[in-house]
Design a protein around this motif. Structure first.
Motif, PDB file in Angstrom:
ATOM      1  N   ILE A 178       0.836  -1.207   0.000  1.00 25.06           N
ATOM      2  CA  ILE A 178       0.000   0.000   0.000  1.00 25.06           C
ATOM      3  C   ILE A 178       0.866   1.250   0.000  1.00 25.06           C
ATOM      4  CG2 ILE A 178      -1.686   1.306   1.364  1.00 25.06           C
ATOM      5  CD1 ILE A 178      -2.819  -1.465   2.195  1.00 25.06           C
ATOM      6  N   ALA A 179       1.929   1.257   0.806  1.00 25.34           N
ATOM      7  CA  ALA A 179       2.818   2.427   0.845  1.00 25.34           C
ATOM      8  C   ALA A 179       3.493   2.650  -0.506  1.00 25.34           C
ATOM      9  CB  ALA A 179       3.864   2.251   1.944  1.00 25.34           C
ATOM     10  N   GLY A 180       3.884   1.563  -1.176  1.00 22.65           N
ATOM     11  CA  GLY A 180       4.511   1.681  -2.492  1.00 22.65           C
ATOM     12  C   GLY A 180       3.570   2.257  -3.533  1.00 22.65           C
ATOM     13  N   VAL A 181       2.320   1.799  -3.514  1.00 24.60           N
ATOM     14  CA  VAL A 181       1.328   2.326  -4.460  1.00 24.60           C
ATOM     15  C   VAL A 181       1.081   3.813  -4.192  1.00 24.60           C
ATOM     16  CG1 VAL A 181      -1.114   2.215  -5.121  1.00 24.60           C
ATOM     17  CG2 VAL A 181       0.216   0.117  -4.930  1.00 24.60           C
ATOM     18  N   MET A 182       0.946   4.175  -2.917  1.00 26.87           N
ATOM     19  CA  MET A 182       0.694   5.581  -2.584  1.00 26.87           C
ATOM     20  C   MET A 182       1.857   6.470  -3.014  1.00 26.87           C
ATOM     21  SD  MET A 182      -1.205   5.310   1.116  1.00 26.87           S
ATOM     22  CE  MET A 182      -1.348   7.092   1.328  1.00 26.87           C
ATOM     23  N   LYS A 183       3.078   6.009  -2.797  1.00 30.61           N
ATOM     24  CA  LYS A 183       4.241   6.810  -3.201  1.00 30.61           C
ATOM     25  C   LYS A 183       4.308   6.934  -4.720  1.00 30.61           C
ATOM     26  CE  LYS A 183       9.118   7.528  -2.477  1.00 30.61           C
ATOM     27  NZ  LYS A 183      10.310   7.148  -1.753  1.00 30.61           N
ATOM     28  N   TYR A 184       4.032   5.850  -5.435  1.00 31.21           N
ATOM     29  CA  TYR A 184       4.070   5.900  -6.898  1.00 31.21           C
ATOM     30  C   TYR A 184       3.023   6.887  -7.426  1.00 31.21           C
ATOM     31  CZ  TYR A 184       4.176   4.523 -11.754  1.00 31.21           C
ATOM     32  OH  TYR A 184       4.290   4.544 -13.119  1.00 31.21           O
ATOM     33  N   VAL A 185       1.828   6.829  -6.865  1.00 32.33           N
ATOM     34  CA  VAL A 185       0.766   7.747  -7.304  1.00 32.33           C
ATOM     35  C   VAL A 185       1.165   9.188  -7.013  1.00 32.33           C
ATOM     36  CG1 VAL A 185      -1.618   8.459  -6.844  1.00 32.33           C
ATOM     37  CG2 VAL A 185      -1.085   6.048  -7.172  1.00 32.33           C
ATOM     38  N   PHE A 186       1.731   9.440  -5.828  1.00 33.15           N
ATOM     39  CA  PHE A 186       2.155  10.799  -5.493  1.00 33.15           C
ATOM     40  C   PHE A 186       3.216  11.300  -6.463  1.00 33.15           C
ATOM     41  CE2 PHE A 186       5.142  13.630  -3.262  1.00 33.15           C
ATOM     42  CZ  PHE A 186       4.290  14.694  -3.011  1.00 33.15           C
ATOM     43  N   VAL A 187       4.217  10.475  -6.735  1.00 33.91           N
ATOM     44  CA  VAL A 187       5.279  10.876  -7.661  1.00 33.91           C
ATOM     45  C   VAL A 187       4.709  11.084  -9.055  1.00 33.91           C
ATOM     46  CG1 VAL A 187       7.416  10.101  -8.780  1.00 33.91           C
ATOM     47  CG2 VAL A 187       7.156   9.888  -6.304  1.00 33.91           C
ATOM     48  N   SER A 188       3.728  10.281  -9.456  1.00 31.72           N
ATOM     49  CA  SER A 188       3.102  10.451 -10.766  1.00 31.72           C
ATOM     50  C   SER A 188       2.335  11.760 -10.856  1.00 31.72           C
ATOM     51  CB  SER A 188       2.151   9.287 -11.055  1.00 31.72           C
ATOM     52  OG  SER A 188       2.863   8.090 -11.162  1.00 31.72           O
ATOM     53  N   ILE A 189       1.676  12.141  -9.765  1.00 35.21           N
ATOM     54  CA  ILE A 189       0.925  13.398  -9.756  1.00 35.21           C
ATOM     55  C   ILE A 189       1.869  14.593  -9.786  1.00 35.21           C
ATOM     56  CG2 ILE A 189      -0.572  14.867  -8.335  1.00 35.21           C
ATOM     57  CD1 ILE A 189      -1.977  12.262  -7.434  1.00 35.21           C
ATOM     58  N   VAL A 190       2.882  14.549  -8.937  1.00 31.43           N
ATOM     59  CA  VAL A 190       3.828  15.665  -8.847  1.00 31.43           C
ATOM     60  C   VAL A 190       4.720  15.709 -10.076  1.00 31.43           C
ATOM     61  CG1 VAL A 190       5.796  16.544  -7.546  1.00 31.43           C
ATOM     62  CG2 VAL A 190       3.800  15.707  -6.345  1.00 31.43           C
ATOM     63  N   GLY A 191       5.083  14.547 -10.558  1.00 29.90           N
ATOM     64  CA  GLY A 191       5.965  14.447 -11.713  1.00 29.90           C
ATOM     65  C   GLY A 191       7.308  13.874 -11.312  1.00 29.90           C
ATOM     66  N   TYR A 192       7.718  12.835 -12.003  1.00 36.68           N
ATOM     67  CA  TYR A 192       8.991  12.181 -11.702  1.00 36.68           C
ATOM     68  C   TYR A 192      10.154  13.152 -11.879  1.00 36.68           C
ATOM     69  CZ  TYR A 192      12.841   8.879 -11.884  1.00 36.68           C
ATOM     70  OH  TYR A 192      14.028   8.216 -11.650  1.00 36.68           O
ATOM     71  N   ASP A 193      10.102  13.973 -12.923  1.00 38.00           N
ATOM     72  CA  ASP A 193      11.190  14.935 -13.152  1.00 38.00           C
ATOM     73  C   ASP A 193      11.284  15.954 -12.027  1.00 38.00           C
ATOM     74  OD1 ASP A 193      11.871  13.699 -15.516  1.00 38.00           O
ATOM     75  OD2 ASP A 193      10.585  14.987 -16.735  1.00 38.00           O
ATOM     76  N   THR A 194      10.148  16.359 -11.484  1.00 36.99           N
ATOM     77  CA  THR A 194      10.147  17.320 -10.378  1.00 36.99           C
ATOM     78  C   THR A 194      10.825  16.718  -9.149  1.00 36.99           C
ATOM     79  OG1 THR A 194       8.079  18.235 -11.210  1.00 36.99           O
ATOM     80  CG2 THR A 194       8.672  18.775  -8.950  1.00 36.99           C
ATOM     81  N   VAL A 195      10.489  15.462  -8.834  1.00 40.10           N
ATOM     82  CA  VAL A 195      11.101  14.796  -7.685  1.00 40.10           C
ATOM     83  C   VAL A 195      12.591  14.585  -7.931  1.00 40.10           C
ATOM     84  CG1 VAL A 195      11.104  12.682  -6.301  1.00 40.10           C
ATOM     85  CG2 VAL A 195       8.940  13.706  -6.987  1.00 40.10           C
ATOM     86  N   THR A 196      12.953  14.160  -9.137  1.00 35.28           N
ATOM     87  CA  THR A 196      14.364  13.948  -9.461  1.00 35.28           C
ATOM     88  C   THR A 196      15.148  15.252  -9.367  1.00 35.28           C
ATOM     89  OG1 THR A 196      13.773  12.118 -10.912  1.00 35.28           O
ATOM     90  CG2 THR A 196      15.939  13.092 -11.235  1.00 35.28           C
ATOM     91  N   ASN A 197      14.583  16.346  -9.889  1.00 38.94           N
ATOM     92  CA  ASN A 197      15.270  17.643  -9.799  1.00 38.94           C
ATOM     93  C   ASN A 197      15.424  18.093  -8.351  1.00 38.94           C
ATOM     94  OD1 ASN A 197      15.604  17.813 -12.558  1.00 38.94           O
ATOM     95  ND2 ASN A 197      13.694  18.955 -12.863  1.00 38.94           N
ATOM     96  N   GLY A 198      14.424  17.827  -7.518  1.00 38.92           N
ATOM     97  CA  GLY A 198      14.537  18.154  -6.095  1.00 38.92           C
ATOM     98  C   GLY A 198      15.635  17.351  -5.421  1.00 38.92           C
ATOM     99  N   TYR A 199      15.735  16.075  -5.789  1.00 36.23           N
ATOM    100  CA  TYR A 199      16.786  15.225  -5.242  1.00 36.23           C
ATOM    101  C   TYR A 199      18.161  15.713  -5.705  1.00 36.23           C
ATOM    102  CZ  TYR A 199      18.973  10.834  -3.746  1.00 36.23           C
ATOM    103  OH  TYR A 199      19.760   9.885  -3.136  1.00 36.23           O
ATOM    104  N   LEU A 200      18.261  16.075  -6.986  1.00 33.67           N
ATOM    105  CA  LEU A 200      19.529  16.600  -7.500  1.00 33.67           C
ATOM    106  C   LEU A 200      19.911  17.906  -6.811  1.00 33.67           C
ATOM    107  CD1 LEU A 200      19.194  15.834 -11.315  1.00 33.67           C
ATOM    108  CD2 LEU A 200      20.838  14.842  -9.716  1.00 33.67           C
ATOM    109  N   ASP A 201      18.942  18.791  -6.583  1.00 33.25           N
ATOM    110  CA  ASP A 201      19.228  20.038  -5.864  1.00 33.25           C
ATOM    111  C   ASP A 201      19.788  19.760  -4.474  1.00 33.25           C
ATOM    112  OD1 ASP A 201      18.356  21.495  -8.033  1.00 33.25           O
ATOM    113  OD2 ASP A 201      16.372  21.937  -7.183  1.00 33.25           O
ATOM    114  N   MET A 202      19.198  18.771  -3.799  1.00 39.65           N
ATOM    115  CA  MET A 202      19.680  18.420  -2.465  1.00 39.65           C
ATOM    116  C   MET A 202      21.112  17.874  -2.534  1.00 39.65           C
ATOM    117  SD  MET A 202      17.934  15.864   0.331  1.00 39.65           S
ATOM    118  CE  MET A 202      18.390  14.353  -0.495  1.00 39.65           C
ATOM    119  N   LEU A 203      21.396  17.026  -3.518  1.00 42.82           N
ATOM    120  CA  LEU A 203      22.743  16.482  -3.651  1.00 42.82           C
ATOM    121  C   LEU A 203      23.760  17.567  -4.013  1.00 42.82           C
ATOM    122  CD1 LEU A 203      22.004  13.118  -5.503  1.00 42.82           C
ATOM    123  CD2 LEU A 203      22.739  13.425  -3.127  1.00 42.82           C
TER     124      LEU A 203
END
Length: 193
Positions: free
Chosen positions: A95-120
């Motif tokens: 259930i947690a995996g499905v919820m996270k996938y849906v959230f990332v799909s809504i926000v956008g994978y590129d948006t999450v990846t860019n946020g992760y890159l900014d942090m790194l």
């Protein structure tokens, strides 16, 4: 009290646990990769610790409740308790995996990846300014390159990854919890021969 309903208890408890863990994963993903605030990142760390404690506590409570539902003459063996905690954790992981996938799909994978890159990039700047070892800076460079070239994971990869990690954590916690909640079968002391 009976020993029926193992899977019913597992799925019901796993659903509640999965909902809590899914909300936590969404909050952590937002806080770590999208907010850009170090204060929010600190709050996410405290939230993670609190949710870890709640996760173990809920595993204990659900396993204890399951042990109480078992017939006294059959008991609730250590192996049954361990299997129950692992299955609970795996159901929660799905259930947690499905919820996270849906959230990332809504926000956008590129948006999450860019946020992760900014942090790194931020950590690399801090590491360089603090004159940390070249090996540490190289490790950050390798992580940045890995994130930049990574492909978007499928829903199955996300769910199975979550299932696996939650099952391992549930097994580790279950080793202790199972020893606490197990019940030996009661032998009828009223047997007269």
């Amino acid at each position: 009290m009976d020993n029926r309903g193992f899977w019913s208890d597992t799925l019901r408890g796993g659903a509640w646990l999965g909902l809590l863990m899914g909300l936590s994963a969404v909050l952590e993903t937002y806080g770590m990769f999208l907010s850009g605030s170090e204060g929010v990142l600190l709050l996410v760390m405290f939230e993670w610790l609190a949710v870890a404690v709640v996760f173990v506590w809920m595993l204990y409570r659900l396993a204890r409740r399951r042990a109480e539902r078992c017939a006294p003459e059959l008991g609730f063996a250590y192996s049954q308790a361990l299997l129950f905690t692992i299955c609970l954790s795996a159901a929660a992981g799905i259930i947690a995996g499905v919820m996270k996938y849906v959230f990332v799909s809504i926000v956008g994978y590129d948006t999450v990846t860019n946020g992760y890159l900014d942090m790194l990039y931020h950590y690399k700047t801090v590491a360089s300014a603090a004159d940390m070892s070249a090996g540490y800076v190289q490790l950050l460079d390798d992580m940045i390159e890995s994130v930049r070239t990574a492909r978007r994971p499928s829903i199955l990869a996300t769910v199975f990854s979550s299932l696996e990690s939650y099952a391992v954590v549930g097994a580790a916690a279950g080793l202790v919890i199972s020893g606490i909640v197990r019940r030996d079968p009661s032998t009828g002391s009223d047997d007269k021969r």
